[in-house]
Structures are given as C-alpha cells and as structure tokens.
Design a protein around this motif. Structure first.
Motif, PDB file in Angstrom:
ATOM      1  N   SER A  24      37.672 -32.920  -1.151  1.00  0.00           N
ATOM      2  CA  SER A  24      38.611 -33.807  -0.775  1.00  0.00           C
ATOM      3  C   SER A  24      39.361 -32.287   0.425  1.00  0.00           C
ATOM      4  CB  SER A  24      39.666 -34.794  -1.194  1.00  0.00           C
ATOM      5  OG  SER A  24      40.386 -35.063  -0.611  1.00  0.00           O
ATOM      6  N   TRP A  25      39.612 -32.682   1.699  1.00  0.00           N
ATOM      7  CA  TRP A  25      40.541 -31.683   1.264  1.00  0.00           C
ATOM      8  C   TRP A  25      42.180 -32.006   1.067  1.00  0.00           C
ATOM      9  CZ3 TRP A  25      38.522 -27.528   4.088  1.00  0.00           C
ATOM     10  CH2 TRP A  25      37.536 -27.111   4.956  1.00  0.00           C
ATOM     11  N   LEU A  26      42.386 -33.039   0.882  1.00  0.00           N
ATOM     12  CA  LEU A  26      43.760 -33.036   0.171  1.00  0.00           C
ATOM     13  C   LEU A  26      44.582 -32.409  -0.650  1.00  0.00           C
ATOM     14  CD1 LEU A  26      43.701 -37.149   0.547  1.00  0.00           C
ATOM     15  CD2 LEU A  26      44.051 -35.715   1.974  1.00  0.00           C
ATOM     16  N   PRO A  27      43.878 -32.084  -1.260  1.00  0.00           N
ATOM     17  CA  PRO A  27      44.258 -30.856  -2.318  1.00  0.00           C
ATOM     18  C   PRO A  27      44.587 -29.644  -1.670  1.00  0.00           C
ATOM     19  CG  PRO A  27      42.350 -31.713  -3.625  1.00  0.00           C
ATOM     20  CD  PRO A  27      42.417 -32.578  -1.627  1.00  0.00           C
ATOM     21  N   VAL A  28      43.383 -29.413  -0.656  1.00  0.00           N
ATOM     22  CA  VAL A  28      43.475 -27.407   0.137  1.00  0.00           C
ATOM     23  C   VAL A  28      45.101 -27.954   1.278  1.00  0.00           C
ATOM     24  CG1 VAL A  28      42.832 -26.390   2.469  1.00  0.00           C
ATOM     25  CG2 VAL A  28      41.367 -27.259   0.328  1.00  0.00           C
ATOM     26  N   PHE A  29      45.063 -28.906   1.778  1.00  0.00           N
ATOM     27  CA  PHE A  29      46.385 -29.308   2.656  1.00  0.00           C
ATOM     28  C   PHE A  29      47.124 -29.595   2.175  1.00  0.00           C
ATOM     29  CE2 PHE A  29      43.418 -31.553   5.451  1.00  0.00           C
ATOM     30  CZ  PHE A  29      43.665 -30.270   6.806  1.00  0.00           C
ATOM     31  N   ALA A  30      47.552 -30.389   1.102  1.00  0.00           N
ATOM     32  CA  ALA A  30      49.142 -30.404  -0.078  1.00  0.00           C
ATOM     33  C   ALA A  30      49.547 -28.304  -0.597  1.00  0.00           C
ATOM     34  CB  ALA A  30      48.342 -30.815  -1.123  1.00  0.00           C
ATOM     35  N   ILE A  31      48.462 -27.739  -0.986  1.00  0.00           N
ATOM     36  CA  ILE A  31      48.832 -26.720  -1.553  1.00  0.00           C
ATOM     37  C   ILE A  31      49.335 -25.721  -0.016  1.00  0.00           C
ATOM     38  CG2 ILE A  31      48.279 -24.106  -1.717  1.00  0.00           C
ATOM     39  CD1 ILE A  31      46.052 -25.116  -3.155  1.00  0.00           C
ATOM     40  N   ILE A  32      48.345 -26.027   1.364  1.00  0.00           N
ATOM     41  CA  ILE A  32      49.627 -25.611   2.585  1.00  0.00           C
ATOM     42  C   ILE A  32      50.615 -26.115   2.990  1.00  0.00           C
ATOM     43  CG2 ILE A  32      49.113 -25.314   5.067  1.00  0.00           C
ATOM     44  CD1 ILE A  32      45.820 -25.524   4.035  1.00  0.00           C
ATOM     45  N   ILE A  33      50.964 -27.042   2.443  1.00  0.00           N
ATOM     46  CA  ILE A  33      52.787 -27.841   2.719  1.00  0.00           C
ATOM     47  C   ILE A  33      53.550 -26.753   2.298  1.00  0.00           C
ATOM     48  CG2 ILE A  33      53.853 -30.007   2.625  1.00  0.00           C
ATOM     49  CD1 ILE A  33      50.876 -31.827   3.469  1.00  0.00           C
ATOM     50  N   ALA A  34      53.191 -26.586   0.831  1.00  0.00           N
ATOM     51  CA  ALA A  34      54.088 -26.067  -0.025  1.00  0.00           C
ATOM     52  C   ALA A  34      54.787 -24.769   0.301  1.00  0.00           C
ATOM     53  CB  ALA A  34      53.451 -26.159  -1.586  1.00  0.00           C
ATOM     54  N   MET A  35      53.844 -24.259   0.922  1.00  0.00           N
ATOM     55  CA  MET A  35      53.631 -22.401   1.308  1.00  0.00           C
ATOM     56  C   MET A  35      54.514 -22.739   2.133  1.00  0.00           C
ATOM     57  SD  MET A  35      50.114 -21.152   0.425  1.00  0.00           S
ATOM     58  CE  MET A  35      48.758 -21.201   1.080  1.00  0.00           C
ATOM     59  N   ASP A  36      53.934 -22.887   2.968  1.00  0.00           N
ATOM     60  CA  ASP A  36      55.064 -23.543   4.497  1.00  0.00           C
ATOM     61  C   ASP A  36      56.208 -23.228   3.940  1.00  0.00           C
ATOM     62  OD1 ASP A  36      53.026 -22.773   5.913  1.00  0.00           O
ATOM     63  OD2 ASP A  36      52.450 -24.936   6.950  1.00  0.00           O
ATOM     64  N   ALA A  37      56.828 -24.952   3.151  1.00  0.00           N
ATOM     65  CA  ALA A  37      57.829 -25.160   2.929  1.00  0.00           C
ATOM     66  C   ALA A  37      58.616 -24.096   2.607  1.00  0.00           C
ATOM     67  CB  ALA A  37      58.169 -25.956   2.756  1.00  0.00           C
ATOM     68  N   LEU A  38      57.734 -23.333   1.332  1.00  0.00           N
ATOM     69  CA  LEU A  38      58.167 -22.297   0.552  1.00  0.00           C
ATOM     70  C   LEU A  38      58.806 -21.042   1.672  1.00  0.00           C
ATOM     71  CD1 LEU A  38      59.160 -20.625  -2.501  1.00  0.00           C
ATOM     72  CD2 LEU A  38      57.062 -20.398  -2.280  1.00  0.00           C
ATOM     73  N   THR A  39      58.299 -20.607   2.584  1.00  0.00           N
ATOM     74  CA  THR A  39      58.399 -18.838   3.166  1.00  0.00           C
ATOM     75  C   THR A  39      59.317 -19.625   3.779  1.00  0.00           C
ATOM     76  OG1 THR A  39      56.087 -19.238   3.469  1.00  0.00           O
ATOM     77  CG2 THR A  39      57.025 -18.139   4.947  1.00  0.00           C
ATOM     78  N   GLY A  40      59.761 -21.067   4.615  1.00  0.00           N
ATOM     79  CA  GLY A  40      60.762 -20.870   5.248  1.00  0.00           C
ATOM     80  C   GLY A  40      61.939 -21.049   4.747  1.00  0.00           C
ATOM     81  N   ILE A  41      62.107 -21.454   3.247  1.00  0.00           N
ATOM     82  CA  ILE A  41      63.505 -21.474   2.678  1.00  0.00           C
ATOM     83  C   ILE A  41      63.491 -19.199   1.712  1.00  0.00           C
ATOM     84  CG2 ILE A  41      64.222 -22.336   0.184  1.00  0.00           C
ATOM     85  CD1 ILE A  41      62.240 -24.193  -0.103  1.00  0.00           C
ATOM     86  N   LEU A  42      62.769 -18.861   1.915  1.00  0.00           N
ATOM     87  CA  LEU A  42      62.706 -17.779   1.329  1.00  0.00           C
ATOM     88  C   LEU A  42      63.075 -17.201   2.999  1.00  0.00           C
ATOM     89  CD1 LEU A  42      59.373 -16.724  -0.621  1.00  0.00           C
ATOM     90  CD2 LEU A  42      61.675 -16.325  -1.245  1.00  0.00           C
ATOM     91  N   ALA A  43      63.127 -17.241   4.067  1.00  0.00           N
ATOM     92  CA  ALA A  43      63.522 -16.460   5.345  1.00  0.00           C
ATOM     93  C   ALA A  43      64.541 -16.514   5.400  1.00  0.00           C
ATOM     94  CB  ALA A  43      63.028 -16.752   6.703  1.00  0.00           C
ATOM     95  N   LEU A  44      65.387 -17.950   4.947  1.00  0.00           N
ATOM     96  CA  LEU A  44      66.934 -18.498   5.043  1.00  0.00           C
ATOM     97  C   LEU A  44      67.505 -17.605   3.803  1.00  0.00           C
ATOM     98  CD1 LEU A  44      68.343 -19.451   7.438  1.00  0.00           C
ATOM     99  CD2 LEU A  44      68.638 -21.004   6.008  1.00  0.00           C
ATOM    100  N   PHE A  45      66.848 -17.614   3.076  1.00  0.00           N
ATOM    101  CA  PHE A  45      67.916 -17.633   1.697  1.00  0.00           C
ATOM    102  C   PHE A  45      68.063 -16.074   0.727  1.00  0.00           C
ATOM    103  CE2 PHE A  45      68.323 -22.294   2.096  1.00  0.00           C
ATOM    104  CZ  PHE A  45      68.934 -22.069   2.440  1.00  0.00           C
ATOM    105  N   VAL A  46      66.164 -15.704   1.052  1.00  0.00           N
ATOM    106  CA  VAL A  46      66.041 -13.908   0.666  1.00  0.00           C
ATOM    107  C   VAL A  46      65.978 -13.490   1.870  1.00  0.00           C
ATOM    108  CG1 VAL A  46      64.612 -13.287  -1.136  1.00  0.00           C
ATOM    109  CG2 VAL A  46      64.504 -16.069  -1.642  1.00  0.00           C
ATOM    110  N   LEU A  47      65.396 -13.209   2.251  1.00  0.00           N
ATOM    111  CA  LEU A  47      65.016 -12.110   3.614  1.00  0.00           C
ATOM    112  C   LEU A  47      66.516 -12.029   4.664  1.00  0.00           C
ATOM    113  CD1 LEU A  47      63.225 -10.240   4.815  1.00  0.00           C
ATOM    114  CD2 LEU A  47      63.153 -12.552   6.405  1.00  0.00           C
TER     115      LEU A  47
END
Length: 420
Positions: free
Chosen positions: A383-406
């Motif tokens: 299934s492609w669903l596990p692949v997409f789940a990982i991608i969604i998590a990484m996208d959200a984490l990167t947005g949070i890192l930009a605002l609160f860490v970078l």
C-alpha cells in the motif's frame, strides 16, 4: 545621488532582469529529466524487464548527483564564473536523454539518464541560484523563486508533447528529439550570463541579512545550517516521492487513465502540477521578502501537510487527483526559493553558490527516501498509505520547526553578528 550613479544603477537594474530571464530559460531547459521522469518509468520497465524499485534507482542517481556534487560545482562557478559551466551543464543534460534512448541494461540507464542528466542539471541549477542571490540582494526570495519556477514551469511545455510523441513514436525517439532541443536552448541562454561586476551598483540587502560572507567551513560548524539541512531533507522527501512515483500510485488508485475535462487524468495532473510547482516559487519567495522567511515556511509547509492528507482521502477520485496534486505542489515547490534565500540572508552572499551547494545536498538525501525506499516500502506493505503517512508527518514537523526553532535561532545569530 549624482546623475552618473543614477545611470549606473539604472543600467545594473536593467542588466539583472536580463540575467534573470536568461536563467529562467536555462532552468526550463533542464527541468524535464526530473519532472517528466514518471512518464518514462513504465517504458523503461518494459524495455529492460526491470522492477519499479530498480528503475527508480535511476531517478535517485540523477538527484543524488545533481545535489551531492553541487558543493564542488558551486565552488567552480564561484571561482571561474557561470557562463561556460552552465552551458556545459545544459548540454550534458540533453546528452543524458539522447544516450539513454539506446540503453539495453539497467547499468546503461544509470550511466546515461542518471549520471549525465544528474551532473548536468546540478551544474545549471546551483549556478543559476548562486547568480540570482548576487544580482538581487534586495529581492532574493523573488529572484530565486522566479528562476526556480523555470525548473518547474519548463515541464509544462514538454509534458503533453512528450506524452503524445511517446504514444506515436515510442520513448526512444522522444528522448533523442527532446534531448537535442532542450540541450541547445539551455546552452545558448547560458552563454550570455555573467556575475555582477564592480561597475554594477545594486540595491543593498535588508537590514536582517548578513553583510559579510561566511565561508563554507565556518558555515558547516553552525547549528542553523544543519537545522536547515534537516528541514530541507524532510520537505524534499515528500515532493520527490510524489514526482517520481506519481504515475505508479495514480495507476494503483485507478485514476491514471480516467478522462477529466476530455484528457487522461495522469498527463493532465502532471501539467497542472508543473504550473503550481512553478507559481509557488516566486509567489512564496515574494511573500517571504515581506513577512519573513520562517513565517512563510510555516504557512507553506503546513499547507502541504493538509494538501497531502486530502489527496490521500480522495485518492480514488480522478478530478480530486488533478486538483489536489496541484495543491500539493503549490505547498512544496517553494522550498527552492525559501531555503536558498534564508541561507544567503543568514551567511551572506560572498560564498553563496558554494554554501547553497552544501544545503542542496539535502535534495539528494530526499531523493533516496522518496524514490527507491518509498517504492520498496510500497512493495513490502502492499500500500502507498504508509508512505503518505510518513510524508504528512514530516511536512507538519518542518512547518513547526520553522516557526518555533529556526526563527529564534536566526534572530539570536543575527543579533550576535551585529554586536560583534
């Protein structure tokens, strides 16, 4: 301001827009090896009798060489200038397509499409980005976004013609014809490029931007660089997975050949994606010039997470595939304007091409995660669903890192540099 100085600034302003136009043309000429690759995966599988993960190694080689050699390529361009090297890069990219048309083995495919296109596109991409951050110190986000848009827009002009020619004449003739045309167009544009000289009086960079240049060795010891590297790796992974696997997962979802607005969903979606992937780069670059790099990153990356989520939820609807994949690329392509402008703002323009070459390696790491490893995970799980789940998590984490860490890290670094 004296009349002579005003005239000099006016001349430099005109020249830099010409340079941007030339960079846009060259970028468009090298975009197809990456962005139209998904159309060639099935023909190469059939011609070589290979599995999808084995074929996708070609894409990874292309991106790895495009990115991992970029520090050395950036150094050469900083040292010797852009004109000849960028022209050679365009010709190598075209040669990669021409020679791959005649391969009879996976190794041959790796050494032509992967090797030659990877080296060629890397020289062109890193050279033009490095050129633009110098010509536009006051508008780095917009300028890098505009030429990076060429890398996304170029495939808009080629997707349907390539798809049509492949259906009529096969993938081999298509590769030869487009390899010749695109290689020559890019090389001709490159021969008119140059670095800004002492006589080119350009506007100053913004107050928050670094005035002095940080050499690569010192930059590599800075935590901000490595945070940017991790963030760019995570964002690259998702986008490159969608680019390289689009035909494969759209076939699995049963939507690839469904007719939407009189056209097959797959080539229509690819064309829409190239449009949004191009538009997002100057748009979010322009936004970041006004509201700040990190604020813009947070908006774009969290939007990307939401778009991928919706794409998964409506994956069996062909119209949704076309519309939502366009939104996915609108939330992804801006990494190629936001990251180089943020890096140059932080570490200065003196070593900009070489410095961005090191950050651009993150794209190569993302190609491994999003290319063969994603295909392998799909084969292992069915299934492609596990692949997409990982991608969604990484996208959200990167947005949070930009605002609160970078953002706080860069403010602290700028304050320290101003006080020293």
């Amino acid at each position: 301001m004296t009349t002579a100085l005003m005239e000099t600034r006016g001349s430099a302003a005109s020249t830099r827009w010409v340079q941007l136009g030339l960079g846009l043309i060259a970028m468009m000429s090298i975009s197809s090896p990456q962005y139209v690759w998904t159309l060639f995966t099935k023909p190469f599988q059939d011609a070589l009798g290979a599995t999808l993960p084995a074929i996708q190694v070609t894409f990874t080689i292309l991106i790895v060489l495009q990115t991992w050699l970029s520090p050395a390529q950036g150094y050469l361009i900083d040292r010797f200038g852009p004109r000849l090297l960028i022209a050679v890069g365009c010709l190598l990219s075209g040669l990669g397509w021409i020679t791959s048309a005649h391969v009879s083995s996976l190794i041959g495919l790796y050494l032509t499409y992967g090797l030659l296109c990877g080296i060629g596109t890397g020289i062109v991409y890193i050279g033009i980005i490095g050129l633009m951050v110098r010509w536009f110190p006051d508008r780095r986000g917009l300028a890098t976004g505009a030429v990076a848009a060429g890398y996304g827009f170029g495939a808009i002009l080629t997707t349907f013609p390539i798809d049509t020619m492949m259906r009529r004449s096969g993938h081999q003739q298509t590769l030869v014809v487009f390899g010749i045309v695109l290689g020559l167009v890019g090389a001709i544009a490159a021969l008119a490029m140059r670095m800004p000289g002492k006589s080119d009086v350009l506007p100053p960079p913004p107050a928050m931007a670094a005035q002095a240049g940080t050499p690569p060795a010192k930059m590599l010891r800075n935590r901000i660089f490595w945070l940017l590297f991790i963030m760019m790796t995570m964002m690259s992974t998702g986008g490159l997975m969608v680019i390289s696997q689009f035909a494969a997962f759209s076939r699995d979802f049963g939507t690839a050949n469904v007719v939407v607005f009189g056209l097959a969903a797959l080539p229509l979606a690819l064309t829409v994606d190239r449009l949004t992937n191009g538009l997002t780069r100057p748009f979010f670059g322009w936004v970041s010039d006004r509201i700040g790099r990190e604020n813009t990153m947070a908006i774009a990356f969290l939007m990307e997470a939401a778009a991928v989520t919706l794409l998964v939820l409506f994956r069996h609807n062909a119209l949704a595939l076309v519309v939502l994949s366009g939104l996915v690329f609108f939330g992804w392509g801006e990494i190629f304007s936001l990251f180089p402008s943020t890096l140059t703002d932080t570490f200065g323009a003196q070593h900009a091409t070489t410095n961005y070459g090191f950050l651009y390696v993150a794209q190569g790491v993302g190609s491994i995660l999003g290319g063969p490893l994603a295909a392998l995970l799909r084969e292992q799980t069915g299934s492609w669903l596990p692949v997409f789940a990982i991608i969604i998590a990484m996208d959200a984490l990167t947005g949070i890192l930009a605002l609160f860490v970078l953002k706080p890290m860069r403010h602290a670094y700028a304050g320290k540099a101003a006080g020293s």
